[in-house]
Design a protein around this motif. Structure first.
Motif, PDB file in Angstrom:
ATOM      1  N   GLY A 274       0.709  -1.120   0.115  1.00  0.00           N
ATOM      2  CA  GLY A 274      -0.036  -0.023   0.166  1.00  0.00           C
ATOM      3  C   GLY A 274       0.969   1.257   0.083  1.00  0.00           C
ATOM      4  O   GLY A 274       1.459   1.406  -0.984  1.00  0.00           O
ATOM      5  N   GLU A 275       0.780   2.084   0.943  1.00  0.00           N
ATOM      6  CA  GLU A 275       1.445   3.375   1.200  1.00  0.00           C
ATOM      7  C   GLU A 275       2.944   3.027   0.953  1.00  0.00           C
ATOM      8  O   GLU A 275       3.701   3.771   0.218  1.00  0.00           O
ATOM      9  N   ASP A 276       3.362   2.365   2.039  1.00  0.00           N
ATOM     10  CA  ASP A 276       4.940   2.179   2.405  1.00  0.00           C
ATOM     11  C   ASP A 276       5.348   1.313   1.283  1.00  0.00           C
ATOM     12  O   ASP A 276       6.529   1.509   0.649  1.00  0.00           O
ATOM     13  N   CYS A 277       4.669   0.295   0.782  1.00  0.00           N
ATOM     14  CA  CYS A 277       5.192  -0.592  -0.212  1.00  0.00           C
ATOM     15  C   CYS A 277       4.008  -0.522  -1.345  1.00  0.00           C
ATOM     16  O   CYS A 277       3.472  -1.380  -1.611  1.00  0.00           O
ATOM     17  N   PRO A 278       4.294   0.367  -2.269  1.00  0.00           N
ATOM     18  CA  PRO A 278       3.506   0.647  -3.077  1.00  0.00           C
ATOM     19  C   PRO A 278       3.481  -0.473  -4.447  1.00  0.00           C
ATOM     20  O   PRO A 278       4.535  -1.034  -4.569  1.00  0.00           O
ATOM     21  N   VAL A 279       2.389  -0.561  -5.197  1.00  0.00           N
ATOM     22  CA  VAL A 279       2.616  -1.393  -6.434  1.00  0.00           C
ATOM     23  C   VAL A 279       3.002  -0.214  -7.599  1.00  0.00           C
ATOM     24  O   VAL A 279       2.360   0.886  -7.685  1.00  0.00           O
ATOM     25  N   PHE A 280       4.024  -0.627  -8.121  1.00  0.00           N
ATOM     26  CA  PHE A 280       4.399   0.424  -9.419  1.00  0.00           C
ATOM     27  C   PHE A 280       4.982  -0.326 -10.641  1.00  0.00           C
ATOM     28  O   PHE A 280       5.023  -1.555 -10.631  1.00  0.00           O
ATOM     29  N   ASP A 281       5.019   0.320 -11.625  1.00  0.00           N
ATOM     30  CA  ASP A 281       5.463  -0.226 -13.215  1.00  0.00           C
ATOM     31  C   ASP A 281       6.823  -1.139 -12.856  1.00  0.00           C
ATOM     32  O   ASP A 281       7.749  -0.795 -12.339  1.00  0.00           O
ATOM     33  N   ASN A 282       6.725  -2.312 -13.318  1.00  0.00           N
ATOM     34  CA  ASN A 282       8.006  -3.117 -13.248  1.00  0.00           C
ATOM     35  C   ASN A 282       8.655  -3.628 -11.810  1.00  0.00           C
ATOM     36  O   ASN A 282       9.761  -3.866 -11.662  1.00  0.00           O
ATOM     37  N   LEU A 283       7.383  -3.656 -11.013  1.00  0.00           N
ATOM     38  CA  LEU A 283       7.881  -4.126  -9.565  1.00  0.00           C
ATOM     39  C   LEU A 283       8.578  -5.382  -9.486  1.00  0.00           C
ATOM     40  O   LEU A 283       9.565  -5.506  -8.884  1.00  0.00           O
ATOM     41  N   PHE A 284       7.883  -6.334 -10.254  1.00  0.00           N
ATOM     42  CA  PHE A 284       8.401  -7.737 -10.120  1.00  0.00           C
ATOM     43  C   PHE A 284      10.002  -7.685 -10.647  1.00  0.00           C
ATOM     44  O   PHE A 284      10.875  -8.347  -9.981  1.00  0.00           O
ATOM     45  N   GLU A 285      10.101  -7.089 -11.837  1.00  0.00           N
ATOM     46  CA  GLU A 285      11.674  -7.138 -12.600  1.00  0.00           C
ATOM     47  C   GLU A 285      12.517  -6.391 -11.619  1.00  0.00           C
ATOM     48  O   GLU A 285      13.618  -6.833 -11.385  1.00  0.00           O
ATOM     49  N   PHE A 286      12.265  -5.266 -10.962  1.00  0.00           N
ATOM     50  CA  PHE A 286      12.793  -4.580  -9.837  1.00  0.00           C
ATOM     51  C   PHE A 286      13.312  -5.618  -8.786  1.00  0.00           C
ATOM     52  O   PHE A 286      14.516  -5.820  -8.422  1.00  0.00           O
ATOM     53  N   CYS A 287      12.576  -6.432  -8.317  1.00  0.00           N
ATOM     54  CA  CYS A 287      12.783  -7.299  -7.248  1.00  0.00           C
ATOM     55  C   CYS A 287      13.674  -8.447  -7.818  1.00  0.00           C
ATOM     56  O   CYS A 287      14.587  -8.975  -7.158  1.00  0.00           O
ATOM     57  N   GLN A 288      13.449  -8.970  -9.136  1.00  0.00           N
ATOM     58  CA  GLN A 288      14.347  -9.832  -9.798  1.00  0.00           C
ATOM     59  C   GLN A 288      15.716  -9.650  -9.782  1.00  0.00           C
ATOM     60  O   GLN A 288      16.751 -10.253  -9.652  1.00  0.00           O
ATOM     61  N   ILE A 289      15.942  -8.218 -10.307  1.00  0.00           N
ATOM     62  CA  ILE A 289      17.438  -7.694 -10.555  1.00  0.00           C
ATOM     63  C   ILE A 289      18.133  -7.742  -9.355  1.00  0.00           C
ATOM     64  O   ILE A 289      19.154  -7.937  -8.963  1.00  0.00           O
ATOM     65  N   TYR A 290      17.371  -6.887  -8.299  1.00  0.00           N
ATOM     66  CA  TYR A 290      18.442  -6.755  -6.906  1.00  0.00           C
ATOM     67  C   TYR A 290      18.426  -8.068  -6.281  1.00  0.00           C
ATOM     68  O   TYR A 290      19.628  -8.308  -5.635  1.00  0.00           O
ATOM     69  N   ALA A 291      17.489  -8.872  -6.219  1.00  0.00           N
ATOM     70  CA  ALA A 291      17.694 -10.339  -5.794  1.00  0.00           C
ATOM     71  C   ALA A 291      18.865 -11.128  -6.291  1.00  0.00           C
ATOM     72  O   ALA A 291      19.343 -11.806  -5.834  1.00  0.00           O
ATOM     73  N   GLY A 292      18.669 -11.034  -7.634  1.00  0.00           N
ATOM     74  CA  GLY A 292      19.427 -11.550  -8.532  1.00  0.00           C
ATOM     75  C   GLY A 292      21.101 -11.345  -8.397  1.00  0.00           C
ATOM     76  O   GLY A 292      21.907 -12.020  -8.291  1.00  0.00           O
ATOM     77  N   GLY A 293      21.313 -10.062  -7.999  1.00  0.00           N
ATOM     78  CA  GLY A 293      22.511  -9.672  -7.770  1.00  0.00           C
ATOM     79  C   GLY A 293      22.973 -10.199  -6.473  1.00  0.00           C
ATOM     80  O   GLY A 293      24.235 -10.602  -6.587  1.00  0.00           O
ATOM     81  N   THR A 294      22.256 -10.476  -5.585  1.00  0.00           N
ATOM     82  CA  THR A 294      22.866 -10.944  -4.441  1.00  0.00           C
ATOM     83  C   THR A 294      22.984 -12.529  -4.273  1.00  0.00           C
ATOM     84  O   THR A 294      23.793 -13.101  -3.837  1.00  0.00           O
ATOM     85  N   ILE A 295      21.646 -13.174  -4.695  1.00  0.00           N
ATOM     86  CA  ILE A 295      21.702 -14.575  -4.838  1.00  0.00           C
ATOM     87  C   ILE A 295      22.404 -15.397  -6.005  1.00  0.00           C
ATOM     88  O   ILE A 295      23.248 -16.026  -5.845  1.00  0.00           O
ATOM     89  N   ALA A 296      22.010 -15.024  -7.138  1.00  0.00           N
ATOM     90  CA  ALA A 296      22.288 -15.595  -8.313  1.00  0.00           C
ATOM     91  C   ALA A 296      23.840 -15.312  -8.495  1.00  0.00           C
ATOM     92  O   ALA A 296      24.617 -16.153  -9.253  1.00  0.00           O
ATOM     93  N   ASP A 297      24.272 -14.146  -8.089  1.00  0.00           N
ATOM     94  CA  ASP A 297      25.610 -13.789  -8.586  1.00  0.00           C
ATOM     95  C   ASP A 297      26.807 -13.640  -7.402  1.00  0.00           C
ATOM     96  O   ASP A 297      27.912 -14.112  -7.444  1.00  0.00           O
ATOM     97  N   ALA A 298      26.328 -12.917  -6.485  1.00  0.00           N
ATOM     98  CA  ALA A 298      27.314 -12.618  -5.428  1.00  0.00           C
ATOM     99  C   ALA A 298      27.586 -13.563  -4.642  1.00  0.00           C
ATOM    100  O   ALA A 298      28.699 -14.161  -4.348  1.00  0.00           O
ATOM    101  N   ALA A 299      26.394 -14.319  -4.051  1.00  0.00           N
ATOM    102  CA  ALA A 299      26.754 -15.542  -3.019  1.00  0.00           C
ATOM    103  C   ALA A 299      27.191 -16.558  -4.146  1.00  0.00           C
ATOM    104  O   ALA A 299      28.214 -17.375  -3.576  1.00  0.00           O
ATOM    105  N   HIS A 300      26.798 -16.693  -5.155  1.00  0.00           N
ATOM    106  CA  HIS A 300      27.343 -17.663  -6.141  1.00  0.00           C
ATOM    107  C   HIS A 300      28.927 -17.940  -6.271  1.00  0.00           C
ATOM    108  O   HIS A 300      29.724 -18.704  -6.230  1.00  0.00           O
TER     109      HIS A 300
END
Length: 432
Positions: free
Chosen positions: A94-120
């Motif tokens: 909602g207010e703190d965690c709004p829905v915006f364009d490309n929300l899921f892609e945003f999550c995929q990118i920042y999470a991918g950097g941590t799990i799929a690349d940095a940790a790997h």
């Protein structure tokens, strides 16, 4: 013979800085573009490997988060909010965690950097230090968003590291308590969480008392250092060094994850600490010198020009590079006026409410709690799980006669300043 330099891998995708939380929202992912521009301007890209992270797959995100929550993040768009009002409430969006364009892609990118690349890369000994400033969203819970965070990349990254390292230490210097990470590992001794944060006065998220130490097998493996308004460099650094030194001595982690939220800096839009960029960076320097495989992320930080300054300085610290104070010309130079300096002291004017007696009491309580833990707790021998492999697409669902839309084609174009894992960075001119 001089000691070998740390091998540093750095992950960045310009798309992560182009999303917009909405008018008047304090979270500005654009700060990531500003940080990267400064990193390039100072020539730091010449001293490390730079990769464009791959996007995390939904199944990877569901290794911590519930499948229905990840599915909802995947489906929801700003236009669909009215019809999914009940689900938005259930998932705390909602207010703190709004829905915006490309929300899921945003999550995929920042999470991918941590799990799929940095940790790997750390798991396979391909680097000593991995940096993902887009990561560090430490409030997200298993089944809900929280505190501007949707997917908890830190939990997912730590789960990946646990495939190879028996014990992982998580350190959080964001002004807000690292509640999502602590909660995820509250019952295990495989991960020790240490959070330095503002506590009290109904400050978000309201958790992180020094008495909160974990439960069951995880009892005393959660360390909380609650602080009051206005803590300064000398007080913070002194306490940080004592606590982290003792934690490492007792726990002997195989890898460290360091969340460098910059909202603990003086003058932050949502903060109330009095740390300078130099003080904040000294914590990073202290952890780096431990010589333990290190994953570094961003986090909070809502005065974006100071966030960019801070994370650039800390990139320099991780590369053993002292940066000139005068900011070189870059795409965002106008944001750094009027003085155009890197180590600004703007906002260093809050009274320090952390008395010597208070800090001494907190330190003694934390050290007493640490005495209860098993020295370097053992882990039963087990077969290392294979690295998760996810195909780029389901061949059965792929129609070769179906043309890609322009947006999808654009996404497949590799930017000049971003490289995927496997590229030979030395063959590219980053300034082209």
């Amino acid at each position: 013979m001089p000691p070998a330099k740390d091998r540093v891998s750095y992950f960045y995708d310009g798309d992560v800085g182009s999303v917009y939380y909405g008018p008047n929202h304090p979270m500005k992912p654009h700060r990531l573009c500003m940080t990267h521009s400064l990193v390039l301007a100072y020539g730091l890209h010449n001293k490390m490997e730079i990769y464009r992270p791959r996007k995390a797959y939904p199944a990877e995100l569901a290794q911590f988060h519930s499948t229905d929550y990840i599915d909802f993040l995947h489906r929801i768009t700003p236009e669909m909010q009215d019809q999914y009002a009940k689900e938005l409430l259930m998932y705390n969006m909602g207010e703190d965690c709004p829905v915006f364009d490309n929300l899921f892609e945003f999550c995929q990118i920042y999470a991918g950097g941590t799990i799929a690349d940095a940790a790997h890369r750390l798991n396979h000994g391909l680097c000593d230090i991995a940096i993902n400033w887009a990561g560090g969203l430490h409030h997200a819970k298993k089944c809900e968003a929280s505190g501007f965070c949707y997917v908890n990349d830190l939990v997912l990254g730590i789960l990946e590291l646990l495939k190879y390292f028996p014990r992982v230490l998580y350190i959080d210097i964001d002004i807000h308590h690292g509640d999502g990470v602590e909660e995820a590992f509250y019952l295990t001794d495989r991960v020790m969480t240490v959070s330095f944060h503002k506590f009290g006065d109904y400050f978000f998220p309201g958790t992180g008392d020094v008495k909160d130490v974990g439960e069951r097998e995880g009892k005393y493996y959660a360390v909380n250092v609650p602080l009051k308004d206005g803590i300064d460099d000398s007080s913070f650094i002194r306490l940080f060094r004592v606590v982290i030194s003792k934690v490492v001595e007792f726990y002997q982690p195989g890898a460290v994850v360091l969340q460098c939220g910059a909202d603990s800096l003086a003058g932050d839009r949502l903060g109330c600490f009095n740390l300078s960029i130099q003080g904040h960076a000294e914590c990073v320097n202290f952890v780096k010198k431990l010589g333990i495989p290190l994953l570094v992320t961003g986090g909070g930080g809502y005065t974006k020009e100071n966030v960019a300054r801070c994370w650039t300085v800390e990139t320099g610290v991780l590369l053993d590079t002292e940066l000139p104070n005068e900011i070189p010309s870059n795409d965002y130079i106008k944001y750094f006026k009027p003085d155009y300096t890197l180590k600004t002291n703007h906002g260093l004017n809050l009274d320090n409410l952390n008395t010597k007696a208070y800090l001494s009491a907190i330190k003694m309580q934390v050290l007493e709690n640490l005495r209860h833990i098993q020295h370097a707790p053992g882990v039963q021998m087990h077969e290392v799980p294979p690295d998760t492999y996810f195909p780029d697409f389901d061949e059965e669902d792929f129609n070769p006669d179906e043309r890609l839309d322009q947006h999808t084609q654009d996404k497949s174009v590799q930017r000049d300043e971003e490289f995927y894992d496997g590229d030979n960075d030395n063959d590219h001119d980053m300034d082209s």
